[in-house]
Design an enzyme around this catalytic site. Sequence first.
Site, PDB file in Angstrom:
ATOM      1  N   ARG A 170      -4.280   4.620  -8.904  1.00  0.00           N
ATOM      2  CA  ARG A 170      -3.603   4.290  -7.715  1.00  0.00           C
ATOM      3  C   ARG A 170      -3.233   2.497  -7.581  1.00  0.00           C
ATOM      4  O   ARG A 170      -1.900   2.655  -6.509  1.00  0.00           O
ATOM      5  CB  ARG A 170      -4.403   4.531  -6.215  1.00  0.00           C
ATOM      6  CG  ARG A 170      -4.484   5.686  -6.315  1.00  0.00           C
ATOM      7  CD  ARG A 170      -6.022   5.770  -4.918  1.00  0.00           C
ATOM      8  NE  ARG A 170      -5.029   5.382  -4.113  1.00  0.00           N
ATOM      9  CZ  ARG A 170      -5.326   6.972  -3.221  1.00  0.00           C
ATOM     10  NH1 ARG A 170      -5.228   7.241  -3.201  1.00  0.00           N
ATOM     11  NH2 ARG A 170      -5.354   6.583  -1.577  1.00  0.00           N
ATOM     12  N   TYR A 197       0.791   1.621  -6.936  1.00  0.00           N
ATOM     13  CA  TYR A 197       1.178   1.682  -5.212  1.00  0.00           C
ATOM     14  C   TYR A 197       0.533   0.679  -4.682  1.00  0.00           C
ATOM     15  O   TYR A 197       1.056  -0.454  -3.887  1.00  0.00           O
ATOM     16  CB  TYR A 197       0.574   2.810  -4.395  1.00  0.00           C
ATOM     17  CG  TYR A 197       1.274   3.379  -3.197  1.00  0.00           C
ATOM     18  CD1 TYR A 197       2.644   3.162  -3.057  1.00  0.00           C
ATOM     19  CD2 TYR A 197       0.268   3.045  -2.115  1.00  0.00           C
ATOM     20  CE1 TYR A 197       3.661   3.269  -1.468  1.00  0.00           C
ATOM     21  CE2 TYR A 197       1.158   3.097  -1.428  1.00  0.00           C
ATOM     22  CZ  TYR A 197       2.235   2.951  -0.760  1.00  0.00           C
ATOM     23  OH  TYR A 197       3.071   3.201   0.670  1.00  0.00           O
ATOM     24  N   GLY A 255       1.164  -2.906  -5.907  1.00  0.00           N
ATOM     25  CA  GLY A 255       2.656  -3.271  -5.443  1.00  0.00           C
ATOM     26  C   GLY A 255       3.364  -3.341  -4.682  1.00  0.00           C
ATOM     27  O   GLY A 255       4.032  -4.490  -4.440  1.00  0.00           O
ATOM     28  N   VAL A 282      -2.899  15.970   5.876  1.00  0.00           N
ATOM     29  CA  VAL A 282      -2.126  16.584   6.674  1.00  0.00           C
ATOM     30  C   VAL A 282      -0.982  17.382   6.417  1.00  0.00           C
ATOM     31  O   VAL A 282      -1.243  18.911   6.675  1.00  0.00           O
ATOM     32  CB  VAL A 282      -1.763  15.437   7.691  1.00  0.00           C
ATOM     33  CG1 VAL A 282      -0.430  16.192   8.671  1.00  0.00           C
ATOM     34  CG2 VAL A 282      -2.484  14.846   8.318  1.00  0.00           C
ATOM     35  N   ASN A 316      -0.602  19.893   3.558  1.00  0.00           N
ATOM     36  CA  ASN A 316      -1.653  20.519   2.886  1.00  0.00           C
ATOM     37  C   ASN A 316      -2.357  21.380   3.677  1.00  0.00           C
ATOM     38  O   ASN A 316      -1.924  22.637   3.069  1.00  0.00           O
ATOM     39  CB  ASN A 316      -2.259  19.519   1.625  1.00  0.00           C
ATOM     40  CG  ASN A 316      -2.793  19.343   0.627  1.00  0.00           C
ATOM     41  OD1 ASN A 316      -0.831  19.287  -0.073  1.00  0.00           O
ATOM     42  ND2 ASN A 316      -2.903  18.559  -0.187  1.00  0.00           N
ATOM     43  N   GLY A 371     -15.987  16.059   2.305  1.00  0.00           N
ATOM     44  CA  GLY A 371     -15.047  15.854   3.319  1.00  0.00           C
ATOM     45  C   GLY A 371     -15.229  14.576   4.745  1.00  0.00           C
ATOM     46  O   GLY A 371     -14.726  14.672   5.976  1.00  0.00           O
ATOM     47  N   ASP A 393     -10.534   6.674  -4.702  1.00  0.00           N
ATOM     48  CA  ASP A 393      -9.770   8.072  -3.001  1.00  0.00           C
ATOM     49  C   ASP A 393     -10.544   7.074  -1.874  1.00  0.00           C
ATOM     50  O   ASP A 393     -12.018   6.955  -2.174  1.00  0.00           O
ATOM     51  CB  ASP A 393     -10.207   9.286  -2.988  1.00  0.00           C
ATOM     52  CG  ASP A 393      -9.656   9.687  -2.019  1.00  0.00           C
ATOM     53  OD1 ASP A 393      -7.603   9.675  -1.478  1.00  0.00           O
ATOM     54  OD2 ASP A 393     -10.147  11.056  -1.075  1.00  0.00           O
ATOM     55  N   PRO A 394      -9.709   6.192  -1.197  1.00  0.00           N
ATOM     56  CA  PRO A 394     -11.017   5.272   0.105  1.00  0.00           C
ATOM     57  C   PRO A 394     -11.927   6.098   0.872  1.00  0.00           C
ATOM     58  O   PRO A 394     -10.948   7.294   1.495  1.00  0.00           O
ATOM     59  CB  PRO A 394     -10.109   4.584   1.179  1.00  0.00           C
ATOM     60  CG  PRO A 394      -8.442   5.270   0.057  1.00  0.00           C
ATOM     61  CD  PRO A 394      -8.571   6.190  -0.756  1.00  0.00           C
TER      62      PRO A 394
END
Length: 318
Positions: free
Chosen positions: A144, A147, A150, A190, A192, A209, A275-276
Amino acid sequence: MPLMKRVLVTGGAGFLGSHLCERLLAEGNEVICVDNFYTGQKKNILTLLDNPYFEVLRHDVTFPLYIEVDEIYNLACPASPIHYQFDPVQTTKTSVHGAINMLGLAKRVKAKLFQASTSEVYGDPEMHPQKENYWGNVNPIGVRSCYDEGKRCAETLCFDYWRQHGLEIKVGRIFNTYGPRMDLNDGRVVSNFIVQALKGAPITVYGDGSQTRSFCYVDDLIEAFIKTMATDKSFTGPVNLGNPSEMSVLELAETIVELTGSKSEIVRKPLPSDDPTRRRPDITLARENLGWEPKIKPLDGLKETIKYFDNILSEFDK
């Protein structure tokens, strides 16, 4: 009556950019939409094309642009992991070279510049909720990073242009946003979940989750953009722009199943790299300096978004 401004929106055919172009035109401005259409789509701006004060330029911001404008909203950059990881080198170039070119343009024509930054500058945060003075916990070499880093570099460039050249800048850190015109296949949670629910397909939740996100409806966010740009020279940001109402990914999936009346089952898959686990903005600065906070309730926003995707899927079925 206020004078008409000439406003440049890079990434203007994208999800956020198209809504911003629409709002700026409604307020009586001349709008120049710049997009290379890598992720932006012409259908997002079709209703604007007949407006005599709207112009579209197919252009990549990694190359210089020579036009005369009063304000610049620099939104150009793929924002969903599927898109920005497809060509990570180009993603970094878009954030870094794009910022250099737009800042150079702003300096030449003495324009105000709004830089669309991101909550991803905080990485997987050790501070919760995230405040603007938190420097982040970002992996500089992960999938990641193109992004995240950057956008961090783009912020650096903005503040160096501000310090070195006195350029008027506004930096907004955007948290998860949703609404009509999201890309059907952008891989964001959202879109998805809604598409899977409407199709009756299994809804894929990564991990258990329990990871949280804070979802802001697009109209609220565009209002925040406009208010940020309207602040005086003393306010540069960075300012968090998002909804402080926190929701777990599993809770979102269950809400969408209920709202769509879907029979979809929720299935779990391994959590992606970097993934946060938690995401929630502290918007004290936005409340105090912009007089802004989100007004649209999550259920109302989700209903509008579901309606949009339902129409899109119905078109495909014809």
